[in-house]
Write a protein that holds these residues in place. Structure first.
Motif, short mmCIF file in Angstrom:
data_model
loop_
_atom_site.label_atom_id
_atom_site.label_comp_id
_atom_site.label_asym_id
_atom_site.label_seq_id
_atom_site.Cartn_x
_atom_site.Cartn_y
_atom_site.Cartn_z
N PHE A 280 -9.12 13.49 3.36
CA PHE A 280 -8.37 12.77 2.32
C PHE A 280 -9.17 12.72 1.03
O PHE A 280 -8.62 12.90 -0.05
CB PHE A 280 -8.03 11.36 2.79
CG PHE A 280 -7.13 10.66 1.84
CD1 PHE A 280 -5.76 10.84 1.92
CD2 PHE A 280 -7.64 9.87 0.83
CE1 PHE A 280 -4.93 10.23 1.01
CE2 PHE A 280 -6.80 9.26 -0.08
CZ PHE A 280 -5.45 9.45 0.01
N LEU B 181 -4.54 -5.15 6.27
CA LEU B 181 -3.59 -4.72 5.23
C LEU B 181 -3.16 -5.90 4.38
O LEU B 181 -2.92 -5.76 3.18
CB LEU B 181 -2.37 -4.08 5.87
CG LEU B 181 -2.56 -2.65 6.33
CD1 LEU B 181 -1.29 -2.14 6.96
CD2 LEU B 181 -2.94 -1.77 5.17
N LEU C 56 -6.56 7.04 12.40
CA LEU C 56 -5.94 6.60 11.14
C LEU C 56 -6.25 5.13 10.88
O LEU C 56 -6.53 4.74 9.74
CB LEU C 56 -4.43 6.83 11.21
CG LEU C 56 -3.98 8.28 11.11
CD1 LEU C 56 -2.50 8.39 11.37
CD2 LEU C 56 -4.30 8.84 9.73
N VAL D 225 -8.22 3.46 7.60
CA VAL D 225 -7.69 2.43 6.70
C VAL D 225 -8.58 1.20 6.69
O VAL D 225 -8.89 0.65 5.63
CB VAL D 225 -6.25 2.07 7.09
CG1 VAL D 225 -5.82 0.82 6.38
CG2 VAL D 225 -5.34 3.20 6.74
N VAL E 41 0.85 -1.19 0.00
CA VAL E 41 0.00 0.00 0.00
C VAL E 41 0.88 1.23 0.00
O VAL E 41 2.08 1.15 0.26
CB VAL E 41 -0.92 0.01 1.24
CG1 VAL E 41 -1.89 -1.11 1.15
CG2 VAL E 41 -0.12 -0.05 2.50
N LYS E 42 0.29 2.39 -0.31
CA LYS E 42 1.12 3.59 -0.33
C LYS E 42 0.32 4.78 0.19
O LYS E 42 -0.84 4.64 0.55
CB LYS E 42 1.64 3.86 -1.73
CG LYS E 42 0.56 3.84 -2.78
CD LYS E 42 1.17 3.96 -4.16
CE LYS E 42 0.10 3.89 -5.23
NZ LYS E 42 0.63 4.07 -6.56
N GLY E 43 0.97 5.93 0.22
CA GLY E 43 0.29 7.14 0.67
C GLY E 43 -0.16 7.02 2.12
O GLY E 43 0.57 6.54 2.97
N LEU E 44 -1.41 7.42 2.34
CA LEU E 44 -1.94 7.43 3.71
C LEU E 44 -1.90 6.04 4.33
O LEU E 44 -1.59 5.88 5.51
CB LEU E 44 -3.38 7.94 3.70
CG LEU E 44 -4.07 7.89 5.06
CD1 LEU E 44 -3.50 8.96 5.97
CD2 LEU E 44 -5.56 8.07 4.93
N MET E 45 -2.19 5.01 3.51
CA MET E 45 -2.23 3.65 4.05
C MET E 45 -0.88 3.26 4.61
O MET E 45 -0.79 2.62 5.65
CB MET E 45 -2.60 2.67 2.95
CG MET E 45 -3.77 3.07 2.14
SD MET E 45 -5.25 2.60 2.99
CE MET E 45 -5.46 1.00 2.27
N ILE F 150 -3.04 14.17 3.75
CA ILE F 150 -3.22 13.70 5.12
C ILE F 150 -3.12 14.89 6.05
O ILE F 150 -2.22 15.72 5.92
CB ILE F 150 -2.13 12.67 5.49
CG1 ILE F 150 -2.06 11.59 4.43
CG2 ILE F 150 -2.42 12.06 6.83
CD1 ILE F 150 -0.82 10.78 4.51
N LEU G 205 -5.28 -4.41 12.31
CA LEU G 205 -4.95 -3.58 11.15
C LEU G 205 -4.07 -4.34 10.17
O LEU G 205 -4.32 -4.30 8.95
CB LEU G 205 -4.25 -2.31 11.61
CG LEU G 205 -3.76 -1.45 10.45
CD1 LEU G 205 -4.91 -0.69 9.85
CD2 LEU G 205 -2.68 -0.51 10.89
N PHE G 206 -3.07 -5.07 10.69
CA PHE G 206 -2.18 -5.79 9.79
C PHE G 206 -2.91 -6.90 9.06
O PHE G 206 -2.64 -7.16 7.88
CB PHE G 206 -0.96 -6.33 10.54
CG PHE G 206 0.19 -5.39 10.46
CD1 PHE G 206 1.01 -5.36 9.35
CD2 PHE G 206 0.42 -4.47 11.47
CE1 PHE G 206 2.05 -4.47 9.24
CE2 PHE G 206 1.45 -3.57 11.37
CZ PHE G 206 2.28 -3.57 10.26
N ASP H 60 -4.52 8.12 -5.79
CA ASP H 60 -3.74 8.10 -4.55
C ASP H 60 -3.25 9.50 -4.26
O ASP H 60 -2.67 10.14 -5.10
CB ASP H 60 -2.54 7.17 -4.68
CG ASP H 60 -1.77 7.14 -3.38
OD1 ASP H 60 -2.38 6.75 -2.38
OD2 ASP H 60 -0.59 7.50 -3.38
N VAL I 7 1.43 5.31 5.74
CA VAL I 7 1.64 6.07 6.98
C VAL I 7 1.00 5.32 8.15
O VAL I 7 1.60 5.12 9.20
CB VAL I 7 1.04 7.49 6.86
CG1 VAL I 7 1.06 8.19 8.20
CG2 VAL I 7 1.81 8.29 5.84
N VAL I 8 -0.24 4.86 7.93
CA VAL I 8 -0.96 4.18 9.00
C VAL I 8 -0.29 2.86 9.34
O VAL I 8 -0.08 2.51 10.51
CB VAL I 8 -2.43 3.97 8.62
CG1 VAL I 8 -3.15 3.25 9.74
CG2 VAL I 8 -3.08 5.28 8.32
N ALA I 9 0.06 2.09 8.29
CA ALA I 9 0.66 0.79 8.54
C ALA I 9 1.96 0.93 9.32
O ALA I 9 2.20 0.19 10.28
CB ALA I 9 0.94 0.08 7.21
#
Lengths: 303, 293
Positions: B31, B278, B229, B233, A81-85, B37, B274-275, B293, A87-89
């Motif tokens: 966003f 993801l 945040l 996500v 993922v990139k961008g905001l995602m 952000i 969260l992970f 994006d 940052v969150v990760a």
């Protein structure tokens, strides 16, 4: 004098932390995980020197390598993922590491006292430097030798093919991909290198403060880590050093006479700096002007 | 651990989760409209709550008015954040606005610390003496009030977005700024109004967090930022329903593990959740495929 040496130590360690984020930022990825890698390096290096009695250099290398390997493992899912995602990760990962150390307990008796990390109490008695008779000056020298080595290595990397690849990914992923650059490999490599450098910084940090605890490695430290290279500008490595001197030397220490107004000014000055110099303190224009100044002088000498 | 305790902790968590949902909506809307952000958003919320607290120490006010003042104050702070970090900064470099909002986060936090000496301050609660019992099952009155108020705020927001001219403009700018501008919509005005609206939502959330925890502390800012945040996500970027459901989920999950594993390990499990998302569903619950994006 001791105060100044202490300040140079602090600037050295923070510059290493900033450079670890610099590598990742070159590929256009924003990472808030650097404090986590910093913490991994700090805890592991400190455990190896205090509990296992290692020399500091191999201990730091092992700590940094573990941080690098963790960065590599985390990098694969996170960099999808990139961008905001992203940052969150990375924020979540950094917090996860902090909470891990918050719950981590491993103590052994050493003489009269218990040493080792003790959950929320932190890791006390990291006395490698005093036990081996290093003076403040020795430690400062040690830090700066490592810092200069890292800066030279990154400077060289920047001018080599690897640097061009990193910047290509940072500028335009689609264009980079179309000339055959493997995006994931590039990003994960940058992430792992960043983790390794942060781990080295953490190892030094643990030993010169002699006491670390989970709260040292919070999101705030991670935002500082990315703030240095962004504020300094991503044109070359010296920007990060300038930004650390600007923040730690001028804003934090130089404004000390202002009492608790200092912290207020601190945030405001970052906002102002970004308004006035959106591409960093040392942006392309400054680099060009400095470069031209040097080249004309050289040209005259030749003539 | 009795079964009923688990049910109780989950239901309390769902009720408290509405505040996370509000914060998540704020992140997601900013966003969605600006593709930027705003890390100062949770600080805006807590800052608004602090302003209302400061006013309530000067003049005694009913709690509901304190909540309203918090929302208005946070709206003003949100506009200031827009002005300092987005309006006056070139928008083509994403890192610049990111760092500017970090500076703003630190600034707001330090103003609070400076004014209160960093001490936690008591915040007025509503219906904290009410407890609804249904046999073994029960609900805390203050949390129930938070739940109802949050949903009212969300309904107002959805009405604003889908039934007013302002909402049409906001959605148009979010979809395609250039086309919106060609239709005569002022991008700057729309962006500013988004910051004010999300700021007001955040102020309400900040006040409710203060009311249900019982105290306001500058230490709240970073955890609320991180939770907001995460909610954004998990819900899927730019999706308001996603943020609502993810907020309730995170609240329930957090409270469940608070009961099962204690306060020190609670947040680790939220990060693991969260992970999981993801890895297996990187787009979040409500994935929009054609998202810039």
């Amino acid at each position: 004098m001791d105060f100044l040496l202490g300040l140079t130590q602090l600037i050295g360690v923070h510059t290493i932390l900033g450079l670890s984020a610099y590598v990742v930022l070159l590929t256009g990825q924003v990472t808030i995980a650097q404090a986590g890698f910093f913490g991994i390096g700090a805890y592991i290096a400190a455990m190896l020197t205090t509990l296992a009695g290692w020399h500091i250099v191999p201990a730091m290398l092992v700590g940094a390598s573990v941080a690098g390997v963790v960065a590599c493992i985390v990098g694969f899912p996170a960099l999808r993922v990139k961008g905001l995602m992203l940052v969150v990760a990375t924020t979540a990962f950094g917090e996860f590491v902090r909470l891990f150390w918050f719950n981590f307990d491993y103590q052994i008796a050493k003489g009269e006292i218990m040493v080792g990390p003790e959950g929320g109490e932190g890791f006390k008695q990291i006395r490698y430097f005093p036990e081996n008779g290093w003076t403040t000056g020795d430690v400062a020298l040690f830090i700066w030798v490592i810092l200069i080595a890292i800066m030279l290595a990154l400077w060289w990397m920047d001018r080599s093919r690897a640097g061009a690849v990193l910047r290509a990914v940072g500028e335009d992923e689609l264009a980079a991909q179309s000339v055959g650059i493997n995006l994931t490999a590039t990003k994960v490599t940058a992430f792992a290198v960043g983790g390794f450098i942060a781990g080295i910084g953490g190892g030094i940090y643990a030993h010169y403060t002699t006491h670390i605890e989970h709260a040292n490695f919070s999101v705030l430290l991670a935002t500082f880590a990315i703030a240095y290279p962004i504020l300094g500008g991503l044109t070359n490595v010296t920007g990060t050093l300038f930004a650390v001197v600007f923040i730690q030397g001028i804003l934090v220490e130089g404004l000390r006479f202002m009492g608790d107004w200092r912290n207020l000014l601190f945030g405001a000055l970052i906002v102002v700096a970004m308004n006035v110099r959106p591409r960093g303190l040392i942006d392309e224009r400054v680099v060009m002007i400095v470069g031209r100044a040097f080249s004309t002088r050289k040209g005259r000498a030749d003539a | 651990m009795e079964f009923i305790d688990i049910v109780l902790s989950i239901s309390d968590g769902v009720l408290f989760g509405t505040t996370y949902a509000l914060i998540g909506i704020g992140f997601t809307m900013i966003f969605g409209v600006m593709h930027k952000i705003n890390l100062a958003y949770a600080a805006t919320s807590i800052g608004g709550a602090y302003v209302s607290w400061a006013i309530s120490t000067l003049v005694p006010l009913p709690a509901i008015l304190v909540f309203l003042i918090s929302a208005i104050a946070a709206g003003v702070i949100g506009w200031l954040v827009y002005l300092c970090c987005f309006r006056l900064v070139p928008l083509d470099t994403p890192l610049t606005t990111l760092l500017a909002t970090v500076g703003m986060l630190i600034f707001i936090d330090e103003v609070v610390v400076h004014e209160t000496d960093g001490m936690p301050q008591p915040y007025p609660a509503i219906f904290d003496d009410v407890f609804f019992e249904f046999g073994e099952f029960g609900l805390r009155g203050d949390l129930l009030f938070i739940f109802v108020l949050s949903f009212a705020a969300m309904l107002v927001l959805l009405y604003l977005l889908y039934r007013t001219r302002l909402g049409i403009a906001t959605r148009a700018v979010a979809q395609q700024p250039m086309a919106a501008q060609l239709c005569g919509i002022s991008i700057e005005r729309t962006n500013a109004s988004t910051f004010v609206i999300t700021g007001m939502l955040g102020g309400l959330a900040g006040a409710m967090i203060g009311a249900s925890v019982g105290v306001l502390s500058p230490l709240l800012t970073l955890p609320v930022t991180v939770k907001g945040l995460i909610v954004t996500v998990i819900g899927g970027l730019g999706s308001i329903p996603g943020a609502i459901i993810a907020g309730l989920m995170v609240g329930a999950f957090e409270n469940l593990f608070l009961a099962l594993r204690g306060v020190t390990e609670r947040d680790m499990y939220v990060m693991l959740l969260l992970f999981l998302f993801l890895t297996f569903r990187p787009g979040g619950l409500f994935h929009r495929s054609a998202l810039r994006d």
